[in-house]
Design an enzyme around this catalytic site. Structure first.
Site, PDB file in Angstrom:
ATOM      1  NE  ARG A  24      -1.690   1.657   3.704  1.00  0.00           N
ATOM      2  CZ  ARG A  24      -1.220   2.879   3.986  1.00  0.00           C
ATOM      3  NH1 ARG A  24      -1.539   3.913   3.226  1.00  0.00           N
ATOM      4  NH2 ARG A  24      -0.420   3.067   5.018  1.00  0.00           N
ATOM      5  CD  GLN A  25       3.965   3.377  -3.135  1.00  0.00           C
ATOM      6  OE1 GLN A  25       3.666   2.768  -4.150  1.00  0.00           O
ATOM      7  NE2 GLN A  25       4.979   4.224  -3.076  1.00  0.00           N
ATOM      8  CB  SER A  26      -0.699   7.449   1.675  1.00  0.00           C
ATOM      9  OG  SER A  26      -0.236   6.730   2.797  1.00  0.00           O
ATOM     10  CB  THR A  27      -1.330  10.015  -2.419  1.00  0.00           C
ATOM     11  OG1 THR A  27       0.095  10.090  -2.672  1.00  0.00           O
ATOM     12  CG2 THR A  27      -1.620  10.538  -1.004  1.00  0.00           C
ATOM     13  CD  GLN A  30       2.757   8.577  -0.509  1.00  0.00           C
ATOM     14  OE1 GLN A  30       2.326   7.454  -0.256  1.00  0.00           O
ATOM     15  NE2 GLN A  30       3.002   9.467   0.432  1.00  0.00           N
TER      16      GLN A  30
END
Length: 303
Positions: A24-27, A30
């Site tokens: 997972r990456q937040s945005t 990213q």
């Protein structure tokens, strides 16, 4: 000796179940820009293999790319991971660090509780943790608390920087149709004469009729369109002409930017859901009364 200690926590019954790799990456930014971080997360599949899991029992969960870990709402991948752990199908959950799994203590502790009940290991770059052991569970709880606190600190720093810029009228956001930012960041009239004429026509028609609906009817009867200058993305700055709607007229008439005023804080977002409300990822936004606007700078730009 350290390798022996870590390996001793991985039992045959763990290897008989799935190794879940949570990516997972937040945005979305990213995901596009920080490809190295994503590569390191996918490489955890190789680490699971080195720890003894066969390839057919290694599963990568990456549905939550571009999703914040602040809440489990809207994170289908995290919900699937929790379900697999709860059903006893997972022998281990792997992530780079605690913040990848959850930045909310409620989500984090729920996952650790379920891992303890089903004897599921938690593995990150620093080691292998067994939630059934008191010392490991205590350390995992501390990591979850620090992850949530880190998110709070990041928000405070970012909000503080935004407020400092807004106080001076330097915080940039999308200007309304008819106004643009020049190369130096100042708000000026749109260089397109047709755009300026259309916006002026809306105000002139309203002055004559004092009715937003009459403005819409005039545009419809004369087959006129209203422009929108796109903001952000590959088509940033492009003009799109669309039929004028009643809500669009009201938005133009009530926007203080057309009077030359810089305003920050016209809306406020509530992220917490009240009893009976359906949870939302982006919260609920409401309009703030003009007398409660935090920052108002009259004469900031041409009106």
């Amino acid at each position: 000796m350290a390798t022996l200690t870590v390996s001793s926590k991985i039992r045959p019954d763990h290897l008989d179940r799935l190794a879940l790799i949570y990516v997972r990456q937040s945005t979305p930014l990213q995901v596009r820009k920080h490809t190295g971080s994503a590569a390191r997360q996918y490489d955890l599949a190789g680490r699971a293999g080195d720890l003894g899991w066969p390839t057919e029992r290694i599963q990568v969960i990456d549905q939550d790319q571009g999703r914040s870990g602040a809440s489990s709402v809207g994170r289908d991948g995290f919900q699937y991971l929790v379900a697999q752990v709860g059903l006893g199908r997972a022998g281990a959950v792997l992530s780079l660090e605690a913040s990848r799994l959850a930045r909310s203590c409620s989500d984090w502790y729920r996952l650790i509780e379920i891992c303890a009940l089903t004897s599921t290991l938690v593995i990150d770059e620093d080691g292998v943790y067994d939630p059934t052991e008191y010392s490991d569970r205590l350390l995992l709880g501390f990591l979850g608390t620090m992850s949530e606190a880190e998110l709070h600190w990041l928000r405070c720093r970012m909000l503080g920087g935004k407020l400092d810029k807004a106080r001076e009228g330097q915080l940039r956001f999308r200007p309304p149709t008819g106004l643009v930012h020049d190369p130096e960041g100042r708000i000026v009239f749109d260089p397109d004469e047709q755009v300026r004429h259309t916006v002026s026509l809306i105000f002139d028609l309203f002055d004559q009729s004092t009715s937003a609906l009459a403005v819409v009817q005039h545009f419809a009867e004369n087959r006129l369109s209203c422009p929108t200058r796109l903001w952000g993305g590959a088509r940033h700055g492009h003009l799109v002409w669309e039929p004028l709607s009643h809500s669009r007229v009201l938005a133009i008439l009530h926007n203080p930017a057309y009077a030359g005023a810089y305003v920050y804080g016209r809306t406020k977002t509530r992220s917490q859901s009240l009893p009976g409300e359906e949870p939302r990822i982006k919260g609920r936004t409401r309009w703030v009364r003009p007398e409660d606007w935090p920052f108002l700078i009259p004469g900031h730009h041409p009106g």
